[in-house]
Motif scaffolding. Structure first.
Motif, short mmCIF file in Angstrom:
data_model
loop_
_atom_site.label_atom_id
_atom_site.label_comp_id
_atom_site.label_asym_id
_atom_site.label_seq_id
_atom_site.Cartn_x
_atom_site.Cartn_y
_atom_site.Cartn_z
N MET A 1 1.07 -1.22 -0.08
CA MET A 1 0.10 -0.01 0.14
C MET A 1 0.86 1.23 0.00
SD MET A 1 -2.97 1.20 2.75
CE MET A 1 -3.92 -0.18 2.35
N SER A 2 0.71 2.24 -0.89
CA SER A 2 1.64 3.37 -0.99
C SER A 2 1.01 4.27 -0.04
CB SER A 2 1.38 4.04 -2.44
OG SER A 2 -0.21 4.37 -2.66
N TRP A 3 1.97 5.38 0.14
CA TRP A 3 1.63 6.48 1.20
C TRP A 3 0.26 7.32 0.79
CZ3 TRP A 3 1.71 8.19 5.89
CH2 TRP A 3 1.44 9.44 6.14
N SER A 4 0.09 7.33 -0.45
CA SER A 4 -1.20 8.27 -1.20
C SER A 4 -2.49 7.23 -0.82
CB SER A 4 -1.04 8.38 -2.40
OG SER A 4 -0.97 7.15 -3.43
N GLU A 5 -2.35 6.02 -0.71
CA GLU A 5 -3.51 5.25 -0.26
C GLU A 5 -3.62 5.12 1.28
OE1 GLU A 5 -3.81 1.71 -3.69
OE2 GLU A 5 -1.92 1.67 -2.01
N MET A 6 -2.42 5.18 1.99
CA MET A 6 -2.56 5.10 3.34
C MET A 6 -2.99 6.60 4.21
SD MET A 6 0.62 2.97 4.78
CE MET A 6 1.79 3.80 4.08
N GLN A 7 -2.64 7.55 3.69
CA GLN A 7 -2.93 9.11 4.34
C GLN A 7 -4.35 9.22 4.64
OE1 GLN A 7 -1.32 12.34 1.99
NE2 GLN A 7 -1.57 13.64 3.65
N PRO A 8 -5.17 9.05 3.47
CA PRO A 8 -6.71 9.24 4.03
C PRO A 8 -7.22 8.15 5.13
CG PRO A 8 -6.49 8.39 1.74
CD PRO A 8 -5.17 8.71 2.08
N LEU A 9 -6.82 7.01 4.90
CA LEU A 9 -7.34 5.96 5.97
C LEU A 9 -6.74 6.51 7.38
CD1 LEU A 9 -6.63 2.83 4.00
CD2 LEU A 9 -9.09 3.88 4.43
N LEU A 10 -5.33 6.90 7.37
CA LEU A 10 -4.75 7.18 8.65
C LEU A 10 -5.50 8.59 9.30
CD1 LEU A 10 -1.09 6.42 7.99
CD2 LEU A 10 -2.50 5.34 9.67
N THR A 11 -5.85 9.40 8.30
CA THR A 11 -6.24 10.81 8.75
C THR A 11 -7.59 10.54 9.27
OG1 THR A 11 -5.08 11.93 7.01
CG2 THR A 11 -7.26 12.88 7.71
N GLY A 174 -7.92 1.81 15.39
CA GLY A 174 -7.94 0.39 15.83
C GLY A 174 -8.60 -0.30 14.70
N SER A 175 -9.88 -0.09 14.23
CA SER A 175 -10.52 -0.72 12.93
C SER A 175 -9.58 -0.57 11.64
CB SER A 175 -11.93 0.17 12.82
OG SER A 175 -12.71 -0.36 11.78
N LYS A 176 -9.08 0.67 11.71
CA LYS A 176 -8.18 0.61 10.47
C LYS A 176 -6.97 -0.34 10.45
CE LYS A 176 -10.42 4.17 8.35
NZ LYS A 176 -11.43 3.91 9.27
N ALA A 177 -6.53 -0.45 11.77
CA ALA A 177 -5.34 -1.47 11.77
C ALA A 177 -5.57 -3.05 11.65
CB ALA A 177 -4.53 -1.23 13.30
N ILE A 178 -7.05 -3.02 11.99
CA ILE A 178 -7.50 -4.52 11.94
C ILE A 178 -7.70 -4.66 10.68
CG2 ILE A 178 -9.40 -6.14 12.46
CD1 ILE A 178 -9.46 -4.75 15.24
N THR A 179 -8.42 -3.84 9.73
CA THR A 179 -9.05 -4.16 8.52
C THR A 179 -8.02 -4.07 7.42
OG1 THR A 179 -11.15 -3.25 9.13
CG2 THR A 179 -10.89 -3.26 6.84
N GLY A 181 -4.59 -3.52 8.00
CA GLY A 181 -3.18 -3.90 8.26
C GLY A 181 -3.19 -5.44 8.60
N PHE A 182 -3.98 -5.90 9.54
CA PHE A 182 -4.26 -7.40 9.78
C PHE A 182 -4.73 -8.14 8.82
CE2 PHE A 182 -6.38 -10.70 12.07
CZ PHE A 182 -5.33 -11.47 12.51
N GLN A 183 -5.97 -8.03 8.49
CA GLN A 183 -6.68 -8.80 7.55
C GLN A 183 -6.22 -8.81 6.13
OE1 GLN A 183 -10.87 -7.55 7.98
NE2 GLN A 183 -11.10 -8.56 9.98
N ARG A 184 -5.57 -7.71 5.81
CA ARG A 184 -4.93 -7.57 4.31
C ARG A 184 -3.50 -7.68 4.37
NH1 ARG A 184 -8.75 -2.91 1.35
NH2 ARG A 184 -10.80 -3.66 1.99
N PHE A 185 -2.94 -8.10 5.60
CA PHE A 185 -1.64 -8.29 5.74
C PHE A 185 -0.75 -7.01 5.10
CE2 PHE A 185 -3.59 -12.25 5.01
CZ PHE A 185 -3.27 -13.05 6.32
N GLU A 186 -1.02 -6.05 5.53
CA GLU A 186 -0.32 -4.73 5.05
C GLU A 186 0.40 -4.32 6.28
OE1 GLU A 186 -0.04 -3.22 2.30
OE2 GLU A 186 -1.63 -3.95 0.96
N THR A 187 1.70 -4.88 6.41
CA THR A 187 2.52 -4.69 7.50
C THR A 187 2.84 -3.26 7.55
OG1 THR A 187 3.43 -6.65 7.07
CG2 THR A 187 4.69 -5.24 8.57
N GLY A 188 3.16 -2.41 6.37
CA GLY A 188 3.52 -1.01 6.46
C GLY A 188 2.32 -0.32 7.04
N PHE A 189 1.13 -0.56 6.83
CA PHE A 189 -0.04 0.11 7.12
C PHE A 189 -0.15 0.09 8.83
CE2 PHE A 189 -4.38 0.94 8.30
CZ PHE A 189 -4.70 2.28 7.66
N MET A 190 0.06 -1.43 8.88
CA MET A 190 -0.01 -1.52 10.55
C MET A 190 1.29 -0.82 11.65
SD MET A 190 -1.43 -3.33 12.81
CE MET A 190 -2.13 -5.11 12.29
#
Length: 222
Positions: A1-11, A174-179, A181-190
């Protein structure tokens, strides 16, 4: 997952987390502050001494503190649904977050108030000061630095609770990390989620410590 994809989710996750923590903190302070003071006033030697009431409040507070939050969260689903109309979303999570934190904060308030100089309390009582005077002129001003420290600890606890709330549809980081980071195996996002949570907790702690030091300094010069 790229930073441009992570940023809105983290925000969005950060916004939802701060929203839940802010409102649940306000409700927690509103409920826990009088409860903690009541524990002191109704105890042996207190101005409102009532051992039965004190024991009842103490048992309720102890039960609330002993329950793991994730279990309390699930147990309170009917209550949350009744109050808010749903048990999903950041607004709904304010109910279990506050109910879970009120007993915790009440004990911190009790401890802070008990640290107030007993001689000062007796002096106010000897001059005819009643319960309102004791609370507003002695307990709260004298215990303010400890109370602020207690609020800081409670807010940080609520940040942790809000992350757990993500497991049952509470949104937030927490929800974003589970959905994602964990369920999609996106370690960078986690990792990014953990970094944001650490940053939030660090800022809260620094602000809280700064306010406590300022109040303590003013108390020494007063």
């Amino acid at each position: 997952m790229s930073w441009s994809e992570m940023q809105p989710l983290l925000t969005q996750g950060t916004y939802d987390t701060l929203y839940m923590v802010l409102w649940s903190t306000l409700v927690t302070v509103a409920g826990g502050l009088p409860l903690g003071i009541l524990l002191v006033l109704t105890d042996k030697g207190g101005l409102l001494q009532n051992r039965i009431l004190n024991k009842i409040i103490g048992v309720i507070v102890n039960i609330g503190r002993s329950l793991p939050f994730i279990i309390l969260l699930i147990f309170l689903i009917p209550v949350t649904t009744f109050v808010v109309g749903t048990f999903i979303g950041p607004t709904a999570m304010i109910v279990p977050l506050a109910i879970g934190a009120i007993p915790f904060f009440a004990r911190l308030v009790e401890t802070a108030v008990r640290e107030v100089d007993h001689g000062l309390v007796e002096a106010v009582q000897s001059m005819g000061g009643g319960v309102p005077t004791l609370i507003w002129k002695v307990f709260l001003p004298q215990a303010l630095p400890s109370l602020v420290a207690g609020v800081t600890t409670t807010v940080i606890t609520l940040v942790g609770y809000s992350a757990m709330a993500g497991a049952v549809g509470g949104e937030g980081l927490g929800s974003k990390a589970i959905t994602y980071g964990f369920q999609r195996f996106e370690t960078g996002f986690m990792i990014a989620t953990v970094v944001v949570l650490i940053a939030i907790v660090t800022v809260i702690q620094l602000v809280g410590d700064g306010v406590v030091r300022l109040l303590a300094r003013r108390g020494r010069t007063a």
